[in-house]
Design a protein around this motif. Structure first.
Motif, PDB file in Angstrom:
ATOM      1  N   GLU A  75     -13.135  12.609  -0.030  1.00 41.95           N
ATOM      2  CA  GLU A  75     -11.790  13.013  -0.441  1.00 41.95           C
ATOM      3  C   GLU A  75     -11.571  12.673  -1.904  1.00 41.95           C
ATOM      4  O   GLU A  75     -12.057  11.653  -2.403  1.00 41.95           O
ATOM      5  CB  GLU A  75     -10.740  12.298   0.415  1.00 41.95           C
ATOM      6  CG  GLU A  75     -10.737  12.723   1.872  1.00 41.95           C
ATOM      7  CD  GLU A  75      -9.596  12.099   2.649  1.00 41.95           C
ATOM      8  OE1 GLU A  75      -8.827  11.319   2.040  1.00 41.95           O
ATOM      9  OE2 GLU A  75      -9.471  12.398   3.851  1.00 41.95           O
ATOM     10  N   ALA A  76     -10.833  13.530  -2.585  1.00 45.72           N
ATOM     11  CA  ALA A  76     -10.604  13.359  -4.017  1.00 45.72           C
ATOM     12  C   ALA A  76      -9.928  12.022  -4.323  1.00 45.72           C
ATOM     13  O   ALA A  76     -10.338  11.299  -5.239  1.00 45.72           O
ATOM     14  CB  ALA A  76      -9.763  14.515  -4.547  1.00 45.72           C
ATOM     15  N   TYR A  77      -8.893  11.693  -3.560  1.00 46.33           N
ATOM     16  CA  TYR A  77      -8.177  10.443  -3.836  1.00 46.33           C
ATOM     17  C   TYR A  77      -9.100   9.240  -3.694  1.00 46.33           C
ATOM     18  O   TYR A  77      -9.067   8.319  -4.526  1.00 46.33           O
ATOM     19  CB  TYR A  77      -6.974  10.301  -2.896  1.00 46.33           C
ATOM     20  CG  TYR A  77      -6.242   8.993  -3.086  1.00 46.33           C
ATOM     21  CD1 TYR A  77      -5.356   8.821  -4.143  1.00 46.33           C
ATOM     22  CD2 TYR A  77      -6.465   7.921  -2.223  1.00 46.33           C
ATOM     23  CE1 TYR A  77      -4.698   7.614  -4.325  1.00 46.33           C
ATOM     24  CE2 TYR A  77      -5.816   6.711  -2.405  1.00 46.33           C
ATOM     25  CZ  TYR A  77      -4.932   6.564  -3.453  1.00 46.33           C
ATOM     26  OH  TYR A  77      -4.289   5.367  -3.639  1.00 46.33           O
ATOM     27  N   ALA A  78      -9.935   9.248  -2.651  1.00 47.99           N
ATOM     28  CA  ALA A  78     -10.843   8.122  -2.429  1.00 47.99           C
ATOM     29  C   ALA A  78     -11.837   7.991  -3.578  1.00 47.99           C
ATOM     30  O   ALA A  78     -12.129   6.882  -4.052  1.00 47.99           O
ATOM     31  CB  ALA A  78     -11.580   8.299  -1.106  1.00 47.99           C
ATOM     32  N   MET A 119     -11.454   9.060  -6.708  1.00 47.79           N
ATOM     33  CA  MET A 119     -10.745   8.624  -7.907  1.00 47.79           C
ATOM     34  C   MET A 119     -10.370   7.146  -7.822  1.00 47.79           C
ATOM     35  O   MET A 119     -10.444   6.413  -8.812  1.00 47.79           O
ATOM     36  CB  MET A 119      -9.498   9.486  -8.110  1.00 47.79           C
ATOM     37  CG  MET A 119      -9.831  10.919  -8.504  1.00 47.79           C
ATOM     38  SD  MET A 119      -8.384  12.013  -8.502  1.00 47.79           S
ATOM     39  CE  MET A 119      -7.361  11.244  -9.749  1.00 47.79           C
ATOM     40  N   ARG A 120     -10.012   6.708  -6.629  1.00 46.57           N
ATOM     41  CA  ARG A 120      -9.690   5.286  -6.446  1.00 46.57           C
ATOM     42  C   ARG A 120     -10.940   4.435  -6.684  1.00 46.57           C
ATOM     43  O   ARG A 120     -10.880   3.378  -7.323  1.00 46.57           O
ATOM     44  CB  ARG A 120      -9.151   5.076  -5.028  1.00 46.57           C
ATOM     45  CG  ARG A 120      -8.758   3.650  -4.683  1.00 46.57           C
ATOM     46  CD  ARG A 120      -7.458   3.260  -5.353  1.00 46.57           C
ATOM     47  NE  ARG A 120      -7.119   1.886  -5.041  1.00 46.57           N
ATOM     48  CZ  ARG A 120      -6.330   1.514  -4.029  1.00 46.57           C
ATOM     49  NH1 ARG A 120      -5.822   2.443  -3.218  1.00 46.57           N
ATOM     50  NH2 ARG A 120      -6.047   0.250  -3.834  1.00 46.57           N
ATOM     51  N   CYS A 159      -9.579  17.188  -9.037  1.00 45.17           N
ATOM     52  CA  CYS A 159     -10.770  16.550  -8.483  1.00 45.17           C
ATOM     53  C   CYS A 159     -11.160  17.198  -7.159  1.00 45.17           C
ATOM     54  O   CYS A 159     -12.344  17.438  -6.888  1.00 45.17           O
ATOM     55  CB  CYS A 159     -10.512  15.054  -8.308  1.00 45.17           C
ATOM     56  SG  CYS A 159     -11.968  14.113  -7.777  1.00 45.17           S
ATOM     57  N   ALA A 160     -10.163  17.518  -6.339  1.00 39.63           N
ATOM     58  CA  ALA A 160     -10.428  18.157  -5.044  1.00 39.63           C
ATOM     59  C   ALA A 160     -11.088  19.520  -5.228  1.00 39.63           C
ATOM     60  O   ALA A 160     -12.002  19.887  -4.479  1.00 39.63           O
ATOM     61  CB  ALA A 160      -9.121  18.302  -4.261  1.00 39.63           C
ATOM     62  N   VAL A 168      -5.381  14.689  -8.726  1.00 38.07           N
ATOM     63  CA  VAL A 168      -6.039  14.754  -7.421  1.00 38.07           C
ATOM     64  C   VAL A 168      -6.417  16.190  -7.048  1.00 38.07           C
ATOM     65  O   VAL A 168      -7.547  16.438  -6.607  1.00 38.07           O
ATOM     66  CB  VAL A 168      -5.175  14.089  -6.321  1.00 38.07           C
ATOM     67  CG1 VAL A 168      -5.772  14.348  -4.941  1.00 38.07           C
ATOM     68  CG2 VAL A 168      -5.094  12.580  -6.558  1.00 38.07           C
ATOM     69  N   LEU A 228      -1.120  11.359 -10.060  1.00 37.58           N
ATOM     70  CA  LEU A 228      -1.766  11.802  -8.819  1.00 37.58           C
ATOM     71  C   LEU A 228      -1.535  13.291  -8.566  1.00 37.58           C
ATOM     72  O   LEU A 228      -2.463  14.014  -8.191  1.00 37.58           O
ATOM     73  CB  LEU A 228      -1.240  10.982  -7.637  1.00 37.58           C
ATOM     74  CG  LEU A 228      -1.595   9.493  -7.627  1.00 37.58           C
ATOM     75  CD1 LEU A 228      -0.944   8.804  -6.433  1.00 37.58           C
ATOM     76  CD2 LEU A 228      -3.102   9.282  -7.592  1.00 37.58           C
ATOM     77  N   ASP A 229      -0.313  13.753  -8.782  1.00 39.21           N
ATOM     78  CA  ASP A 229       0.013  15.157  -8.530  1.00 39.21           C
ATOM     79  C   ASP A 229      -0.824  16.101  -9.392  1.00 39.21           C
ATOM     80  O   ASP A 229      -1.203  17.197  -8.947  1.00 39.21           O
ATOM     81  CB  ASP A 229       1.501  15.424  -8.795  1.00 39.21           C
ATOM     82  CG  ASP A 229       2.402  14.820  -7.726  1.00 39.21           C
ATOM     83  OD1 ASP A 229       1.877  14.443  -6.656  1.00 39.21           O
ATOM     84  OD2 ASP A 229       3.615  14.716  -7.974  1.00 39.21           O
ATOM     85  N   HIS A 249       3.067   7.371 -12.195  1.00 41.44           N
ATOM     86  CA  HIS A 249       1.935   7.266 -11.281  1.00 41.44           C
ATOM     87  C   HIS A 249       1.894   8.474 -10.346  1.00 41.44           C
ATOM     88  O   HIS A 249       0.820   9.051 -10.098  1.00 41.44           O
ATOM     89  CB  HIS A 249       2.004   5.976 -10.470  1.00 41.44           C
ATOM     90  CG  HIS A 249       0.803   5.758  -9.599  1.00 41.44           C
ATOM     91  ND1 HIS A 249      -0.466   5.582 -10.109  1.00 41.44           N
ATOM     92  CD2 HIS A 249       0.663   5.714  -8.244  1.00 41.44           C
ATOM     93  CE1 HIS A 249      -1.337   5.431  -9.120  1.00 41.44           C
ATOM     94  NE2 HIS A 249      -0.671   5.513  -7.990  1.00 41.44           N
TER      95      HIS A 249
END
Length: 201
Positions: A163-166, A168-169, A145-146, A142, A138-139, A134
């Motif tokens: 934000e990229a993480y948001a 993707m989530r 995507c950013a 993310v 992410l490494d 996992h």
């Protein structure tokens, strides 16, 4: 004279070794592509002989590269993550606009999430080999995507506060259950989400 011969032999050996390494990487990629195809079609518990048939090799070849099913699943997962990560810069370079690149990449990301077919359950098993996957996911993804988001924001196409993480989530949440309901199109909904990032004109 003998020193010259030794040097030449060393160079020849080096040249002979390189194609073997290239062939080995190509063969492993073929196996991983075949395994990914079978996993999509039949799930991660599919018989190894099906993967061997898809790859056009013997079952022993699969086990020689991946001694256990866990080894194979981890390798397929990492292979698909790498493909998704490498697609980002390529799309940014080749697409008409950064937003178009972002939309296409999110589509690839959805395909990756939806076609795991049972991988999530396996990842929750007691096998310690899955522990770092996992974080690896992410490494690798993310930052890609950013980069796509930053390019689309810099071009004025989308808002700059996402934000990229948001993102993707959010896309990941849209994909829940998509592999078990043929009437549910996660790619379409993720596309609508990306469209919603556009700056009002």
């Amino acid at each position: 004279m003998s020193g010259s011969g030794s040097g030449s032999g060393s160079k020849d050996a080096g040249r002979a070794g390189r194609p073997k390494r290239t062939d080995a990487r190509r063969n492993e990629k073929t196996l991983l592509d075949a395994a990914a195809t079978v996993f999509v079609r039949s799930g991660v518990d599919a018989p190894v002989r099906d993967i061997a048939t898809e790859a056009g090799v013997g079952v022993g070849t699969i086990y020689r590269h991946f001694p256990t099913r866990a080894d194979l699943i981890i390798a397929v997962y990492r292979h698909q993550v790498e493909a998704c990560a490498e697609a980002g810069p390529v799309l940014l370079e080749s697409s008409a606009t950064p937003h178009a690149a972002l939309r296409e990449w999110i589509g690839l990301f959805v395909d990756f999430l939806v076609t795991k077919h049972g991988l999530a359950g396996v990842l929750q098993s007691d096998n310690t080999g899955f522990d770092t996957l996992h974080a690896y996911f992410l490494d690798r993804l993310v930052p890609v995507c950013a980069e796509l988001l930053a390019a689309a924001a810099a071009s004025g196409e989308i808002r700059s506060d996402v934000e990229a993480y948001a993102l993707m989530r959010g896309v990941g949440n849209l994909c829940i259950g998509a592999d078990s309901d043929p009437r549910y199109d996660a790619r379409l909904l993720a596309g609508l989400l990306v469209t919603g990032l556009r700056q009002p004109r």
